[in-house]
Design an enzyme around this catalytic site. Structure first.
Site, PDB file in Angstrom:
ATOM      1  N   CYS A 255       3.769  -5.117  16.468  1.00  0.00           N
ATOM      2  CA  CYS A 255       3.099  -4.162  17.372  1.00  0.00           C
ATOM      3  C   CYS A 255       1.620  -4.576  17.472  1.00  0.00           C
ATOM      4  O   CYS A 255       0.974  -4.807  16.446  1.00  0.00           O
ATOM      5  CB  CYS A 255       3.247  -2.744  16.844  1.00  0.00           C
ATOM      6  SG  CYS A 255       4.981  -2.254  16.675  1.00  0.00           S
TER       7      CYS A 255
ATOM      8  N   GLU B 138       0.819  -1.212   0.000  1.00  0.00           N
ATOM      9  CA  GLU B 138       0.000   0.000   0.000  1.00  0.00           C
ATOM     10  C   GLU B 138       0.851   1.258   0.000  1.00  0.00           C
ATOM     11  O   GLU B 138       1.935   1.278   0.552  1.00  0.00           O
ATOM     12  CB  GLU B 138      -0.833   0.061   1.297  1.00  0.00           C
ATOM     13  CG  GLU B 138      -1.849  -1.016   1.412  1.00  0.00           C
ATOM     14  CD  GLU B 138      -2.532  -0.999   2.768  1.00  0.00           C
ATOM     15  OE1 GLU B 138      -2.720   0.096   3.342  1.00  0.00           O
ATOM     16  OE2 GLU B 138      -2.874  -2.083   3.248  1.00  0.00           O
TER      17      GLU B 138
ATOM     18  N   CYS C 229      -1.338  -2.866  15.401  1.00  0.00           N
ATOM     19  CA  CYS C 229      -1.055  -2.499  14.008  1.00  0.00           C
ATOM     20  C   CYS C 229      -1.509  -3.583  13.040  1.00  0.00           C
ATOM     21  O   CYS C 229      -1.246  -4.769  13.253  1.00  0.00           O
ATOM     22  CB  CYS C 229       0.442  -2.248  13.853  1.00  0.00           C
ATOM     23  SG  CYS C 229       0.938  -1.829  12.163  1.00  0.00           S
TER      24      CYS C 229
ATOM     25  N   CYS D 253       3.093   8.594   1.543  1.00  0.00           N
ATOM     26  CA  CYS D 253       3.510   7.629   2.548  1.00  0.00           C
ATOM     27  C   CYS D 253       3.787   6.311   1.830  1.00  0.00           C
ATOM     28  O   CYS D 253       2.921   5.809   1.114  1.00  0.00           O
ATOM     29  CB  CYS D 253       2.391   7.462   3.578  1.00  0.00           C
ATOM     30  SG  CYS D 253       2.757   6.211   4.828  1.00  0.00           S
TER      31      CYS D 253
ATOM     32  N   CYS E 234      -2.354   2.300   8.171  1.00  0.00           N
ATOM     33  CA  CYS E 234      -1.386   1.257   7.813  1.00  0.00           C
ATOM     34  C   CYS E 234      -1.953  -0.133   7.646  1.00  0.00           C
ATOM     35  O   CYS E 234      -2.512  -0.696   8.571  1.00  0.00           O
ATOM     36  CB  CYS E 234      -0.329   1.100   8.894  1.00  0.00           C
ATOM     37  SG  CYS E 234       0.192   2.587   9.635  1.00  0.00           S
TER      38      CYS E 234
ATOM     39  N   CYS F  14       5.320  -7.136   8.026  1.00  0.00           N
ATOM     40  CA  CYS F  14       6.237  -6.557   9.014  1.00  0.00           C
ATOM     41  C   CYS F  14       6.483  -7.587  10.110  1.00  0.00           C
ATOM     42  O   CYS F  14       5.579  -8.334  10.491  1.00  0.00           O
ATOM     43  CB  CYS F  14       5.616  -5.303   9.619  1.00  0.00           C
ATOM     44  SG  CYS F  14       6.723  -4.433  10.762  1.00  0.00           S
TER      45      CYS F  14
HETATM   46  N1  SAH Z   1       7.655   0.365  11.271  1.00  0.00           N
HETATM   47  C1  SAH Z   1       7.595   1.793  11.326  1.00  0.00           C
HETATM   48  C2  SAH Z   1       6.448   2.365  10.485  1.00  0.00           C
HETATM   49  C3  SAH Z   1       5.104   1.981  11.043  1.00  0.00           C
HETATM   50  S1  SAH Z   1       3.660   2.838  10.556  1.00  0.00           S
HETATM   51  C4  SAH Z   1       7.439   2.243  12.775  1.00  0.00           C
HETATM   52  O1  SAH Z   1       7.274   1.386  13.643  1.00  0.00           O
HETATM   53  O2  SAH Z   1       7.519   3.433  13.026  1.00  0.00           O
HETATM   54  C5  SAH Z   1       3.759   4.453  11.228  1.00  0.00           C
HETATM   55  C6  SAH Z   1       3.161   4.684  12.603  1.00  0.00           C
HETATM   56  O3  SAH Z   1       1.789   4.293  12.716  1.00  0.00           O
HETATM   57  C7  SAH Z   1       3.907   3.947  13.695  1.00  0.00           C
HETATM   58  O4  SAH Z   1       4.135   4.821  14.767  1.00  0.00           O
HETATM   59  C8  SAH Z   1       2.918   2.866  14.058  1.00  0.00           C
HETATM   60  O5  SAH Z   1       3.156   2.342  15.336  1.00  0.00           O
HETATM   61  C9  SAH Z   1       1.593   3.608  13.941  1.00  0.00           C
HETATM   62  N2  SAH Z   1       0.421   2.735  13.876  1.00  0.00           N
HETATM   63  C10 SAH Z   1       0.335   1.458  13.487  1.00  0.00           C
HETATM   64  N3  SAH Z   1      -0.928   0.992  13.597  1.00  0.00           N
HETATM   65  C11 SAH Z   1      -1.667   2.000  14.059  1.00  0.00           C
HETATM   66  C12 SAH Z   1      -3.059   2.154  14.385  1.00  0.00           C
HETATM   67  N4  SAH Z   1      -3.924   1.153  14.236  1.00  0.00           N
HETATM   68  N5  SAH Z   1      -3.471   3.351  14.850  1.00  0.00           N
HETATM   69  C13 SAH Z   1      -2.596   4.386  14.981  1.00  0.00           C
HETATM   70  N6  SAH Z   1      -1.275   4.297  14.684  1.00  0.00           N
HETATM   71  C14 SAH Z   1      -0.817   3.123  14.239  1.00  0.00           C
END
Ligand code: SAH
Length: 308
Positions: A71, A47, A74, A60, A290, A67
């Site tokens: 987390c 995406e 996510c 973006c 994301c 990944c």
């Molecule tokens: N791997 C990278 C990029 C991740 S996406 C990182 O960890 O930073 C970018 C941001 O969106 C990250 O801070 C991630 O933790 C956050 N994110 C992921 N899922 C989310 C969600 N459901 N709601 C809000 N933020 C989210």
């Protein structure tokens, strides 16, 4: 290229391809955020998003298929990591999004915040960014590029050593190891302190103020005590906190923070001298957060999404 003969143009067209992926979904939100789901020749999907604000056009991009960081809130990591994206697959996202812009619009910013952990794919990402910043490429300033990481200290140092003023954003999400271990499982092998040591070095080397992302999960990490703990960690650092209200993921049991909790969190940080902003929600009426579109595509095994 109308100055070439039609025959030559046809020959070029049949002999070369510019893009190798297929656009399997193209969503446009009411705020004109656009999202593409690209399917690569092997069937992997990825995406990327274009966000419009009055004075900027930010894209973006993703760096991996899936990944490995896991987390818990996510969508991107729910299917695990499949592989790193290759140079041309990252470039294709950039170029396809750039082509969505109208003639009077210009790409101003890139955030490497899509699917994947960018610092795990640095050998591919860095040459891509070199092309993007090259005056013969897109000529974008490195100061307009932000790389977001879960916080891998050795890789943060590697990025600092490159010597380019990229912005670094670190997904902290919790002020203590106890809480961060729960939300960001890879933290148990890293630790908040080690991350802050590495970001301090990044700031010293690059001169760029580091951003700490903090997803606000209602009732979990959004309490006043967490804001105070976060302020204690960051108050003596030249840092900026970007609070991200949880974006709902259908199958995950996490809630958005209330508006009053969010406001209180911001004001505690500010009172204690830590700069903080709340991330604006873009593309709320499409699957712009994301990994959500890719997840849906995998679940239904085919694009039955609204294609605009
Ligand atoms: N791997 C990278 C990029 C991740 S996406 C990182 O960890 O930073 C970018 C941001 O969106 C990250 O801070 C991630 O933790 C956050 N994110 C992921 N899922 C989310 C969600 N459901 N709601 C809000 N933020 C989210």
């Amino acid at each position: 290229m109308l100055d070439l003969s039609k025959a030559l143009r046809e020959k070029l067209n049949s002999a070369f391809t510019l893009f190798s992926a297929e656009v399997v979904a193209h969503q446009v939100a009411s705020d004109l955020t656009e999202k593409l789901l690209l399917k690569m020749p092997g069937g992997d999907t990825v995406e990327c998003v274009l966000m419009r604000e009055p004075d900027r056009r930010t894209i973006c991009i993703s760096t991996q298929v899936g990944c490995a960081m896991g987390c818990v809130f996510c969508a991107s990591g729910m299917l695990g990591l499949k592989r790193n994206l290759q140079r041309e697959e990252i470039l294709e996202q950039i170029l396809r999004l750039d082509r969505l812009l109208d003639a009077d619009e210009r790409l101003t910013n890139i955030v490497v915040m899509g699917i994947g952990e960018p610092l795990q794919n640095l050998p591919v990402l860095l040459p891509v960014l070199d092309e993007v910043t090259d005056p013969k490429g897109l000529g974008l300033s490195p100061r307009r590029i932000t790389i977001s990481t879960v916080g891998l200290p050795a890789k943060i140092r590697e990025l600092a050593a490159v010597g380019k003023p990229y912005n670094l954003a670190v997904s902290l999400h919790a002020p203590t190891d106890e809480l961060r271990d729960e939300l960001v499982p890879v933290n148990d092998k890293i630790g908040v302190y080690a991350i802050l040591e590495a970001t301090d070095e990044y700031f010293e080397t690059s001169g760029r103020r580091v951003t700490f992302e903090y997803v606000l999960l209602g009732g979990l990490n959004d309490q006043p005590e967490h804001a105070h703990q976060l302020a204690t960690l960051l108050k003596s650092r030249n840092a900026h906190v970007n609070l991200i209200p949880m974006n709902r993921v259908e199958t995950l049991d996490f809630d958005e923070p209330s508006a009053s909790r969010t406001a209180e969190f911001v004001s505690i940080l500010e009172e204690r001298g830590v700069a903080a902003t709340v991330r604006k929600r873009k593309g709320a009426d499409i699957d712009a957060a994301c990994g959500q579109l890719r997840l849906k595509d995998a679940a239904i095994d085919g694009p039955t999404l609204d294609v605009v």
